[in-house]
Write a protein that holds these residues in place. Structure first.
Motif, mmCIF file in Angstrom:
data_model
loop_
_atom_site.group_PDB
_atom_site.id
_atom_site.type_symbol
_atom_site.label_atom_id
_atom_site.label_comp_id
_atom_site.label_asym_id
_atom_site.label_seq_id
_atom_site.Cartn_x
_atom_site.Cartn_y
_atom_site.Cartn_z
ATOM 1 N N LYS A 69 40.725 88.847 10.009
ATOM 2 C CA LYS A 69 41.731 88.522 11.030
ATOM 3 C C LYS A 69 43.138 88.866 10.535
ATOM 4 O O LYS A 69 43.995 89.282 11.311
ATOM 5 N N ASN A 70 43.335 88.719 9.234
ATOM 6 C CA ASN A 70 44.665 88.954 8.667
ATOM 7 C C ASN A 70 44.855 90.324 8.019
ATOM 8 O O ASN A 70 45.986 90.744 7.764
ATOM 9 N N LEU A 71 43.755 91.022 7.761
ATOM 10 C CA LEU A 71 43.857 92.330 7.100
ATOM 11 C C LEU A 71 43.633 93.514 8.030
ATOM 12 O O LEU A 71 43.932 94.653 7.663
ATOM 13 N N LYS A 72 43.095 93.273 9.225
ATOM 14 C CA LYS A 72 42.745 94.405 10.091
ATOM 15 C C LYS A 72 43.969 95.230 10.498
ATOM 16 O O LYS A 72 43.859 96.439 10.688
ATOM 17 N N GLU A 73 45.146 94.596 10.599
ATOM 18 C CA GLU A 73 46.345 95.348 10.952
ATOM 19 C C GLU A 73 46.768 96.303 9.836
ATOM 20 O O GLU A 73 47.555 97.227 10.056
ATOM 21 N N PHE A 74 46.202 96.099 8.645
ATOM 22 C CA PHE A 74 46.492 96.986 7.513
ATOM 23 C C PHE A 74 45.330 97.962 7.278
ATOM 24 O O PHE A 74 45.181 98.517 6.193
ATOM 25 N N ASN A 75 44.493 98.130 8.319
ATOM 26 C CA ASN A 75 43.391 99.112 8.349
ATOM 27 C C ASN A 75 42.218 98.790 7.432
ATOM 28 O O ASN A 75 41.441 99.683 7.084
ATOM 29 N N TRP A 76 42.073 97.524 7.069
ATOM 30 C CA TRP A 76 40.860 97.113 6.369
ATOM 31 C C TRP A 76 39.747 96.916 7.393
ATOM 32 O O TRP A 76 39.986 96.398 8.496
ATOM 33 N N ILE A 77 38.541 97.337 7.032
ATOM 34 C CA ILE A 77 37.392 97.221 7.928
ATOM 35 C C ILE A 77 36.398 96.225 7.344
ATOM 36 O O ILE A 77 36.029 96.312 6.173
ATOM 37 N N TRP A 78 35.980 95.290 8.166
ATOM 38 C CA TRP A 78 35.018 94.275 7.763
ATOM 39 C C TRP A 78 33.606 94.827 7.955
ATOM 40 O O TRP A 78 33.202 95.165 9.073
ATOM 41 N N CYS A 79 32.842 94.912 6.890
ATOM 42 C CA CYS A 79 31.452 95.381 6.959
ATOM 43 C C CYS A 79 30.568 94.193 7.340
ATOM 44 O O CYS A 79 29.696 93.753 6.574
ATOM 45 N N SER A 80 30.805 93.654 8.506
ATOM 46 C CA SER A 80 30.120 92.451 8.974
ATOM 47 C C SER A 80 28.625 92.676 9.114
ATOM 48 O O SER A 80 28.161 93.806 9.283
ATOM 49 N N GLY A 81 27.870 91.593 9.024
ATOM 50 C CA GLY A 81 26.424 91.696 9.117
ATOM 51 C C GLY A 81 25.762 92.052 7.805
ATOM 52 O O GLY A 81 24.564 92.346 7.769
ATOM 53 N N ASN A 82 26.531 92.052 6.718
ATOM 54 C CA ASN A 82 26.001 92.399 5.385
ATOM 55 C C ASN A 82 25.288 93.747 5.393
ATOM 56 O O ASN A 82 24.241 93.921 4.766
ATOM 57 N N ILE A 83 25.870 94.725 6.088
ATOM 58 C CA ILE A 83 25.189 96.011 6.246
ATOM 59 C C ILE A 83 25.343 96.926 5.035
ATOM 60 O O ILE A 83 24.599 97.898 4.898
ATOM 61 N N ILE A 84 26.308 96.625 4.150
ATOM 62 C CA ILE A 84 26.500 97.429 2.945
ATOM 63 C C ILE A 84 26.248 96.580 1.714
ATOM 64 O O ILE A 84 26.738 95.456 1.604
ATOM 65 N N GLN A 85 25.496 97.111 0.791
ATOM 66 C CA GLN A 85 25.146 96.387 -0.426
ATOM 67 C C GLN A 85 26.366 96.096 -1.286
ATOM 68 O O GLN A 85 27.105 97.007 -1.664
ATOM 69 N N ASP A 86 26.606 94.814 -1.543
ATOM 70 C CA ASP A 86 27.632 94.336 -2.486
ATOM 71 C C ASP A 86 29.081 94.481 -2.006
ATOM 72 O O ASP A 86 30.002 94.163 -2.750
ATOM 73 N N ILE A 87 29.311 94.980 -0.797
ATOM 74 C CA ILE A 87 30.677 95.235 -0.332
ATOM 75 C C ILE A 87 30.915 94.562 1.021
ATOM 76 O O ILE A 87 30.091 94.657 1.927
ATOM 77 N N ASP A 88 32.065 93.880 1.161
ATOM 78 C CA ASP A 88 32.385 93.164 2.395
ATOM 79 C C ASP A 88 33.471 93.844 3.223
ATOM 80 O O ASP A 88 33.475 93.731 4.456
ATOM 81 N N PHE A 89 34.408 94.529 2.561
ATOM 82 C CA PHE A 89 35.495 95.218 3.254
ATOM 83 C C PHE A 89 35.721 96.589 2.634
ATOM 84 O O PHE A 89 35.542 96.767 1.428
ATOM 85 N N ILE A 90 36.136 97.535 3.464
ATOM 86 C CA ILE A 90 36.528 98.848 2.940
ATOM 87 C C ILE A 90 37.828 99.299 3.611
ATOM 88 O O ILE A 90 38.197 98.805 4.678
ATOM 89 N N LYS A 91 38.490 100.242 2.948
ATOM 90 C CA LYS A 91 39.702 100.830 3.526
ATOM 91 C C LYS A 91 39.799 102.286 3.089
ATOM 92 O O LYS A 91 39.541 102.615 1.924
#
Length: 218
Positions: free
Chosen positions: A108-130
């Motif tokens: 909610k607070n990082l999306k304006e800075f182009n961080w993407i939430w890998c919701s649903g645990n779809i990527i191994q070991d990673i929660d956010f990417i940019k």
């Protein structure tokens, strides 16, 4: 960015070998097949608050042997055991839910800075990417972020660092010290040495703001 745009960037991230998608839960399709990607996008989308379905009560049953042992060691009554085990199960359920809420709050607070939430645990070991571009916009770099609730919840698989990928790691609380939190470290990690960004996030990413956010959740 909308969900389609975010998922497209996540696919690019994986395609470049920076991470692996969650393996298929069914033998009906292969990893990274069209069917697999459709299912991953479903997990990704359904984990977002606007798409979440009503939570079902946990089906995990309490270990009767454990509670019989606790009962005998602490001379508890049968009613006390039932009451304690009920709230223990409730606490364990909410501990998992809070992990999801923590990621939601950060997004909610990082999306304006182009961080993407890998919701649903779809990527191994990673929660956010940019995906970050250089000043000339001629090349880009990937940054990834792994989130933990506490400093004592990281296991061996979660501690891996992938070659060619900058994985930032952060936890919210110190398990042996309740007098401080770790939000300042997250601000330092994601502000990318930008003082203006840092100042904005210092006001948004705090335990007080997180507690306010949790009060809005059902």
């Amino acid at each position: 960015m909308n969900l389609d745009e975010e998922f497209k960037i996540i696919k690019e991230f994986v395609k470049e070998g920076k991470a692996n998608f969650l393996k298929p839960k069914s033998d009906k399709y292969k990893s990274n097949s069209k069917e697999h990607l459709v299912k991953l996008k479903e997990y990704f989308s359904n984990a977002r608050p606007e798409n979440k379905k009503e939570r079902k009560p946990s089906k995990t049953q309490n270990d009767e042997v454990l509670w019989e042992f606790i009962k005998s060691k602490h001379e508890l009554t049968e009613d006390q055991v039932k009451e304690y085990s009920k709230y223990h199960k409730l606490a364990m359920t909410y501990e998992t839910i809070l992990g999801n809420f923590l990621e939601e709050f950060i997004y909610k607070n990082l999306k304006e800075f182009n961080w993407i939430w890998c919701s649903g645990n779809i990527i191994q070991d990673i929660d956010f990417i940019k995906k970050t571009n250089d000043k000339e916009n001629t090349q880009y770099n990937w940054v990834s972020l792994q989130i933990k609730t506490s400093d004592n919840t990281e296991n061996a698989p979660a501690s891996r660092v992938r070659d060619g990928t900058s994985i930032l790691k952060w936890y919210r609380r110190f398990s042996k010290d309740n007098t401080k939190d770790n939000w300042g470290e997250l601000v330092n990690l994601v502000s990318e040495n930008n003082e203006e960004t840092k100042k904005i996030l210092e006001e948004k990413l705090t335990d007080e703001k997180y507690k306010e956010f949790l009060k809005t959740k059902n």
